[in-house]
Design a protein around this motif. Structure first.
Motif, PDB file in Angstrom:
ATOM      1  N   PRO A  35       0.990  -1.061   0.127  1.00 27.53           N
ATOM      2  CA  PRO A  35       0.044   0.125  -0.103  1.00 27.53           C
ATOM      3  C   PRO A  35       0.976   1.797   0.112  1.00 27.53           C
ATOM      4  CG  PRO A  35       0.008  -1.265   2.027  1.00 27.53           C
ATOM      5  CD  PRO A  35       0.840  -2.227   0.949  1.00 27.53           C
ATOM      6  N   VAL A  36       1.987   1.096   0.285  1.00 25.79           N
ATOM      7  CA  VAL A  36       3.145   2.381   0.183  1.00 25.79           C
ATOM      8  C   VAL A  36       4.147   1.681  -0.265  1.00 25.79           C
ATOM      9  CG1 VAL A  36       4.514   3.720   1.906  1.00 25.79           C
ATOM     10  CG2 VAL A  36       1.970   2.968   2.953  1.00 25.79           C
ATOM     11  N   PRO A  37       4.227   2.755  -1.094  1.00 28.89           N
ATOM     12  CA  PRO A  37       5.154   1.878  -2.818  1.00 28.89           C
ATOM     13  C   PRO A  37       6.925   1.886  -1.752  1.00 28.89           C
ATOM     14  CG  PRO A  37       4.190   3.490  -3.584  1.00 28.89           C
ATOM     15  CD  PRO A  37       3.767   3.538  -1.624  1.00 28.89           C
ATOM     16  N   VAL A  38       7.553   1.296  -2.180  1.00 29.72           N
ATOM     17  CA  VAL A  38       9.116   1.454  -1.705  1.00 29.72           C
ATOM     18  C   VAL A  38       9.088   1.980  -2.833  1.00 29.72           C
ATOM     19  CG1 VAL A  38      11.158  -0.423  -1.501  1.00 29.72           C
ATOM     20  CG2 VAL A  38       8.994  -1.174  -0.873  1.00 29.72           C
ATOM     21  N   THR A  39       9.888   3.297  -2.477  1.00 33.79           N
ATOM     22  CA  THR A  39      10.904   3.846  -3.778  1.00 33.79           C
ATOM     23  C   THR A  39      12.642   4.388  -3.597  1.00 33.79           C
ATOM     24  OG1 THR A  39      10.489   6.182  -2.415  1.00 33.79           O
ATOM     25  CG2 THR A  39       8.679   4.926  -3.491  1.00 33.79           C
ATOM     26  N   THR A  40      12.725   3.836  -2.825  1.00 33.85           N
ATOM     27  CA  THR A  40      14.440   3.482  -2.495  1.00 33.85           C
ATOM     28  C   THR A  40      14.915   2.417  -2.908  1.00 33.85           C
ATOM     29  OG1 THR A  40      14.744   3.712  -0.196  1.00 33.85           O
ATOM     30  CG2 THR A  40      14.706   6.066  -2.005  1.00 33.85           C
ATOM     31  N   ALA A  41      16.677   2.491  -3.114  1.00 32.62           N
ATOM     32  CA  ALA A  41      16.668   1.035  -2.825  1.00 32.62           C
ATOM     33  C   ALA A  41      17.643   0.620  -0.892  1.00 32.62           C
ATOM     34  CB  ALA A  41      18.602   1.738  -2.906  1.00 32.62           C
ATOM     35  N   ALA A  42      17.203   2.201   0.138  1.00 32.57           N
ATOM     36  CA  ALA A  42      17.383   1.796   0.753  1.00 32.57           C
ATOM     37  C   ALA A  42      15.851   1.395   1.662  1.00 32.57           C
ATOM     38  CB  ALA A  42      17.466   3.140   1.929  1.00 32.57           C
ATOM     39  N   MET A  43      14.647   1.867   1.406  1.00 33.49           N
ATOM     40  CA  MET A  43      13.735   0.915   2.174  1.00 33.49           C
ATOM     41  C   MET A  43      13.682   0.009   1.409  1.00 33.49           C
ATOM     42  SD  MET A  43      11.076   4.576   0.881  1.00 33.49           S
ATOM     43  CE  MET A  43       9.676   3.938   0.962  1.00 33.49           C
ATOM     44  N   ALA A  44      14.113  -0.398   0.015  1.00 39.49           N
ATOM     45  CA  ALA A  44      13.885  -2.012  -0.374  1.00 39.49           C
ATOM     46  C   ALA A  44      14.804  -2.171   0.956  1.00 39.49           C
ATOM     47  CB  ALA A  44      14.031  -1.796  -1.371  1.00 39.49           C
ATOM     48  N   ARG A  45      15.681  -2.690   0.480  1.00 36.60           N
ATOM     49  CA  ARG A  45      16.508  -3.482   1.739  1.00 36.60           C
ATOM     50  C   ARG A  45      15.833  -3.302   3.317  1.00 36.60           C
ATOM     51  NH1 ARG A  45      20.547   0.357  -0.589  1.00 36.60           N
ATOM     52  NH2 ARG A  45      20.695   0.991   1.461  1.00 36.60           N
ATOM     53  N   ALA A  46      15.610  -2.266   3.309  1.00 38.06           N
ATOM     54  CA  ALA A  46      15.025  -2.166   5.047  1.00 38.06           C
ATOM     55  C   ALA A  46      13.349  -3.319   5.306  1.00 38.06           C
ATOM     56  CB  ALA A  46      14.543  -1.221   5.388  1.00 38.06           C
ATOM     57  N   TYR A  47      12.805  -2.974   4.029  1.00 35.93           N
ATOM     58  CA  TYR A  47      11.744  -3.781   3.659  1.00 35.93           C
ATOM     59  C   TYR A  47      12.126  -5.454   3.449  1.00 35.93           C
ATOM     60  CZ  TYR A  47       7.190  -5.613   1.424  1.00 35.93           C
ATOM     61  OH  TYR A  47       6.054  -5.986   1.757  1.00 35.93           O
ATOM     62  N   ALA A  48      13.071  -6.009   2.500  1.00 35.30           N
ATOM     63  CA  ALA A  48      13.623  -7.048   2.485  1.00 35.30           C
ATOM     64  C   ALA A  48      13.898  -8.148   3.934  1.00 35.30           C
ATOM     65  CB  ALA A  48      14.090  -7.391   1.979  1.00 35.30           C
ATOM     66  N   ARG A  49      14.762  -7.152   4.596  1.00 37.42           N
ATOM     67  CA  ARG A  49      15.161  -7.522   5.645  1.00 37.42           C
ATOM     68  C   ARG A  49      14.153  -8.156   7.090  1.00 37.42           C
ATOM     69  NH1 ARG A  49      20.625  -7.597   8.260  1.00 37.42           N
ATOM     70  NH2 ARG A  49      20.564  -7.581  10.700  1.00 37.42           N
ATOM     71  N   SER A  50      13.160  -7.145   6.966  1.00 34.48           N
ATOM     72  CA  SER A  50      12.233  -7.784   8.210  1.00 34.48           C
ATOM     73  C   SER A  50      11.834  -8.828   7.917  1.00 34.48           C
ATOM     74  CB  SER A  50      11.071  -6.003   7.756  1.00 34.48           C
ATOM     75  OG  SER A  50      10.226  -6.062   7.070  1.00 34.48           O
ATOM     76  N   VAL A  51      10.653  -8.204   6.715  1.00 32.67           N
ATOM     77  CA  VAL A  51      10.225  -9.567   5.943  1.00 32.67           C
ATOM     78  C   VAL A  51      10.949 -11.695   6.465  1.00 32.67           C
ATOM     79  CG1 VAL A  51       9.710 -11.441   4.078  1.00 32.67           C
ATOM     80  CG2 VAL A  51       9.444  -9.220   3.816  1.00 32.67           C
ATOM     81  N   VAL A  52      12.254 -11.226   6.645  1.00 28.74           N
ATOM     82  CA  VAL A  52      12.907 -12.449   6.697  1.00 28.74           C
ATOM     83  C   VAL A  52      13.218 -12.097   8.332  1.00 28.74           C
ATOM     84  CG1 VAL A  52      15.960 -13.221   7.002  1.00 28.74           C
ATOM     85  CG2 VAL A  52      15.008 -12.692   4.641  1.00 28.74           C
ATOM     86  N   LEU A  71      21.946 -10.935   0.683  1.00 33.52           N
ATOM     87  CA  LEU A  71      20.406 -10.238   0.241  1.00 33.52           C
ATOM     88  C   LEU A  71      20.089  -8.446   0.333  1.00 33.52           C
ATOM     89  CD1 LEU A  71      16.949 -10.833   0.103  1.00 33.52           C
ATOM     90  CD2 LEU A  71      17.321 -10.192   2.644  1.00 33.52           C
ATOM     91  N   SER A  72      20.660  -7.646   1.057  1.00 41.22           N
ATOM     92  CA  SER A  72      20.905  -6.759   0.797  1.00 41.22           C
ATOM     93  C   SER A  72      21.822  -6.508  -0.216  1.00 41.22           C
ATOM     94  CB  SER A  72      21.067  -6.357   2.153  1.00 41.22           C
ATOM     95  OG  SER A  72      20.852  -6.362   3.196  1.00 41.22           O
TER      96      SER A  72
END
Length: 162
Positions: A35-52, A71-72
């Motif tokens: 629902p909230v777009p991931v718009t930066t590489a930093a946001m994407a890294r944080a999001y992927a890490r949190s899923v793991v 993964l990062s």
């Protein structure tokens, strides 16, 4: 029969500039976008890490710090490529699997990177392209690049965590 996975989605439930992640059931045929777009590489890294950390790790398995670093790196390269060469990061999904996590990075360009299906050799000289795709090829599996309806493409990879 549709198989259902749990995919984390980002939501802006907190103060501006903060994000939290919660599991959401998603069919493998048509995952729901965050629902909230991931718009930066930093946001994407944080999001992927949190899923793991929140969804993949459990009593029987835990991703090592080395696996999280790999993964990062993959997330950073794919997100940065979408931003730099793909006309922007149009979407980002992380889906836990028994082997690791599947990343789907959507961008706005129809161009398939030449190096995407290469051998993963590191360049001997810098000729305008760098180490990104060779790193992705070495650290990820099941790489696919598929056109998106209405334009753009999705780069999908499996990053092993075991």
């Amino acid at each position: 029969m549709d198989r259902t996975d749990t995919t984390a989605i980002a939501s802006a439930a907190g103060p501006p500039g903060t994000m939290s992640w919660a599991p959401a059931p998603v069919t493998t045929a048509a995952p729901e976008p965050a629902p909230v777009p991931v718009t930066t590489a930093a946001m994407a890294r944080a999001y992927a890490r949190s899923v793991v950390l929140e969804q993949w790790n459990n009593a029987e398995r835990t991703a090592t710090e080395a696996a999280l670093i790999d993964l990062s790196l993959v997330v950073s390269e794919l997100a940065a490529n979408a931003i730099r060469h793909g006309g922007g990061l149009a979407g980002f999904e992380v889906t836990p699997t028994p082997q690791g996590v599947r990343l789907a990075v959507h961008d706005n360009s129809d161009v398939v990177p030449e190096a995407a299906f290469g051998p993963g050799n590191l360049p001997t000289k810098h000729h305008g392209s760098g180490y990104g795709w060779p790193v992705v090829i070495r650290l990820a599996r099941d790489i696919s690049v598929d056109p998106r309806p209405g334009g753009g493409k999705t780069v999908s990879v499996l990053v092993p965590l075991v």
